[in-house]
Write an enzyme that holds these catalytic residues in place. Sequence first.
Site, PDB file in Angstrom:
ATOM      1  N   HIS A  64       0.874  -1.203   0.000  1.00 47.42           N
ATOM      2  CA  HIS A  64       0.000   0.000   0.000  1.00 47.42           C
ATOM      3  C   HIS A  64       0.898   1.236   0.000  1.00 47.42           C
ATOM      4  O   HIS A  64       1.440   1.608   1.040  1.00 47.42           O
ATOM      5  CB  HIS A  64      -0.907  -0.019   1.232  1.00 47.42           C
ATOM      6  CG  HIS A  64      -1.897   1.113   1.280  1.00 47.42           C
ATOM      7  ND1 HIS A  64      -3.234   0.905   1.587  1.00 47.42           N
ATOM      8  CD2 HIS A  64      -1.769   2.452   1.068  1.00 47.42           C
ATOM      9  CE1 HIS A  64      -3.872   2.083   1.560  1.00 47.42           C
ATOM     10  NE2 HIS A  64      -2.995   3.036   1.263  1.00 47.42           N
ATOM     11  N   HIS A  94       1.516   5.380  -1.682  1.00 46.11           N
ATOM     12  CA  HIS A  94       1.099   6.539  -2.490  1.00 46.11           C
ATOM     13  C   HIS A  94       2.341   7.121  -3.149  1.00 46.11           C
ATOM     14  O   HIS A  94       3.225   7.647  -2.466  1.00 46.11           O
ATOM     15  CB  HIS A  94       0.422   7.582  -1.606  1.00 46.11           C
ATOM     16  CG  HIS A  94      -0.835   7.060  -0.975  1.00 46.11           C
ATOM     17  ND1 HIS A  94      -2.066   7.144  -1.585  1.00 46.11           N
ATOM     18  CD2 HIS A  94      -1.030   6.390   0.187  1.00 46.11           C
ATOM     19  CE1 HIS A  94      -2.976   6.572  -0.822  1.00 46.11           C
ATOM     20  NE2 HIS A  94      -2.377   6.100   0.262  1.00 46.11           N
ATOM     21  N   LYS A 140      -9.371  -0.342  -5.828  1.00 47.47           N
ATOM     22  CA  LYS A 140      -9.376   0.267  -4.495  1.00 47.47           C
ATOM     23  C   LYS A 140     -10.648   1.081  -4.295  1.00 47.47           C
ATOM     24  O   LYS A 140     -10.915   2.023  -5.058  1.00 47.47           O
ATOM     25  CB  LYS A 140      -8.155   1.180  -4.347  1.00 47.47           C
ATOM     26  CG  LYS A 140      -8.110   2.008  -3.074  1.00 47.47           C
ATOM     27  CD  LYS A 140      -7.743   1.179  -1.835  1.00 47.47           C
ATOM     28  CE  LYS A 140      -7.874   1.990  -0.557  1.00 47.47           C
ATOM     29  NZ  LYS A 140      -6.756   2.875  -0.307  1.00 47.47           N
ATOM     30  N   HIS A 189     -10.579   1.226   1.738  1.00 48.09           N
ATOM     31  CA  HIS A 189     -10.331   2.167   2.833  1.00 48.09           C
ATOM     32  C   HIS A 189     -11.573   2.104   3.724  1.00 48.09           C
ATOM     33  O   HIS A 189     -12.577   2.736   3.435  1.00 48.09           O
ATOM     34  CB  HIS A 189     -10.104   3.592   2.309  1.00 48.09           C
ATOM     35  CG  HIS A 189      -9.744   4.550   3.402  1.00 48.09           C
ATOM     36  ND1 HIS A 189      -8.529   5.192   3.459  1.00 48.09           N
ATOM     37  CD2 HIS A 189     -10.433   4.952   4.504  1.00 48.09           C
ATOM     38  CE1 HIS A 189      -8.488   5.963   4.546  1.00 48.09           C
ATOM     39  NE2 HIS A 189      -9.635   5.835   5.193  1.00 48.09           N
ATOM     40  N   HIS A 199      -4.782  -0.784   5.790  1.00 45.86           N
ATOM     41  CA  HIS A 199      -4.280  -0.068   6.966  1.00 45.86           C
ATOM     42  C   HIS A 199      -5.191  -0.167   8.183  1.00 45.86           C
ATOM     43  O   HIS A 199      -5.706   0.832   8.669  1.00 45.86           O
ATOM     44  CB  HIS A 199      -3.969   1.408   6.647  1.00 45.86           C
ATOM     45  CG  HIS A 199      -4.994   2.125   5.810  1.00 45.86           C
ATOM     46  ND1 HIS A 199      -6.323   2.137   6.121  1.00 45.86           N
ATOM     47  CD2 HIS A 199      -4.866   2.841   4.669  1.00 45.86           C
ATOM     48  CE1 HIS A 199      -6.966   2.852   5.204  1.00 45.86           C
ATOM     49  NE2 HIS A 199      -6.109   3.280   4.306  1.00 45.86           N
ATOM     50  N   ASP A 237       1.320   2.419   3.607  1.00 45.51           N
ATOM     51  CA  ASP A 237       0.487   3.615   3.433  1.00 45.51           C
ATOM     52  C   ASP A 237       1.360   4.868   3.448  1.00 45.51           C
ATOM     53  O   ASP A 237       0.938   5.927   3.921  1.00 45.51           O
ATOM     54  CB  ASP A 237      -0.629   3.705   4.477  1.00 45.51           C
ATOM     55  CG  ASP A 237      -1.704   4.722   4.087  1.00 45.51           C
ATOM     56  OD1 ASP A 237      -1.758   5.124   2.909  1.00 45.51           O
ATOM     57  OD2 ASP A 237      -2.478   5.127   4.982  1.00 45.51           O
TER      58      ASP A 237
HETATM   59  C1  NCD Z   1      -3.540   9.004   2.149  1.00 41.71           C
HETATM   60  C2  NCD Z   1      -3.085  10.059   1.138  1.00 41.71           C
HETATM   61  O1  NCD Z   1      -2.504  11.074   1.550  1.00 41.71           O
HETATM   62  O2  NCD Z   1      -3.281   9.848  -0.066  1.00 41.71           O
HETATM   63  N1  NCD Z   1      -3.583   9.616   3.441  1.00 41.71           N
HETATM   64  C3  NCD Z   1      -3.549   8.984   4.637  1.00 41.71           C
HETATM   65  O3  NCD Z   1      -3.697   9.650   5.660  1.00 41.71           O
HETATM   66  N2  NCD Z   1      -3.346   7.697   4.740  1.00 41.71           N
HETATM   67  C4  NCD Z   1      -4.836   8.438   1.734  1.00 41.71           C
HETATM   68  C5  NCD Z   1      -5.237   7.205   2.496  1.00 41.71           C
HETATM   69  O4  NCD Z   1      -4.665   6.130   2.314  1.00 41.71           O
HETATM   70  O5  NCD Z   1      -6.156   7.300   3.313  1.00 41.71           O
HETATM   71 ZN    ZN Z   2      -3.328   5.024   1.645  1.00 39.84          ZN
END
Ligand code: NCD
Ligand code: ZN
Length: 344
Positions: A19, A21, A101, A138, A172, A244
């Site tokens: 996971h 970003h 997702k 999520h 998460h 995450d």
């Molecule tokens: C994530 C993001 O910034 O894209 N933020 C987070 O707090 N985890 C999005 C997500 O996974 O919820």
């Molecule tokens: Zn995330």
Amino acid sequence: MEHLVNTHEIVLTSPLDMHIHFREGAMLRVVAPLSAEAFAGGVIMPNLTPPVDGLDRLLQYRTEIDEAIAGAIFAPYMTLFFRAYDEVELRAARPHIIGVKLYPAGVTTNSEAGVQRIRDAEPTLAIMEELGIPLLVHGETSGFVLDREREFLSIYARLAQRFPRLTIVMEHITTRDAVALLDEYPNLYATITLHHLQLTLDDVAGGLLQPHLFCKPIAKRPEDRDALLRAALAPHPRVMFGSDSAPHPVSAKEAAGCAAGVFTAPVALPLLAEMFEQHDALDRLQTFVSDNARRIYGVTPPEKKVLLWREPWQVPARYGDVTPYYAGRTVAWQLAQRQSRAGP
Ligand code: NCD
Ligand code: ZN
């Protein structure tokens, strides 16, 4: 799985971050190489603006990632942002994705285009079940912040019952109750982050407010963290590591209206090694950061040996304009590759 552990070093075979970003543009070019150095692959989140919700956009994004990590041994496992897809779209996308997702609308960063009512998602979920495409979720409601995940658990239960052949990944997870739910339904799985293994709400907001520890879902109570830790250290056969890692520029974090997300990519493996060692579980790290994910998703990542040394390392204050988790602090383990590098 072949791996090696002694008191000074550990060799992980093809560690995976299920996971992540990566973002786009300049941010992608800063953060993606850090994951690609440490991991052999990872699940790339689709919550860009606009979201990655079509095959053309997904393939373009994949190309942009490949360029950013050029030369690294790293498999980006792509995801589509959930919307009502038809069977033709999903059949075409299937060879290029690891899953879809689902975000409830508005619960986190760039989730405005998410699902308003879960029931409306069911026709698409039925096709995904038929085609063997995993669902990543999520799992938060829009209720009181500390209850959002717990309130969502009944939705997970209903989906797991209604679609028994659908692989459902609770992303998460942050609560003891979510860990317990894993044992209720055989098609439920979960990712666990590094920061939720370490933090409680006290660390985020118990003293001076810590914007770099603020994320969705928010860190919960000590007993929740302890249940996550037990599941990760065992490791429970249906949990996987998913950082995450969610970078935001300092200007968006140190602001009135702090963006949610903790940037852990560059410190994830060193801190996991430190934590597993503290709990006398270093020999189980391979299972948590790779083997479980391979089995659950049925993926074969590229072969990559990642060496961690037991050598203290100070985490940089910044990577580009992002403050990492543990900035300025010392970690007992480091990635061996870093030894020969001047800096981030
Ligand atoms: C994530 C993001 O910034 O894209 N933020 C987070 O707090 N985890 C999005 C997500 O996974 O919820
Ligand atoms: Zn995330």
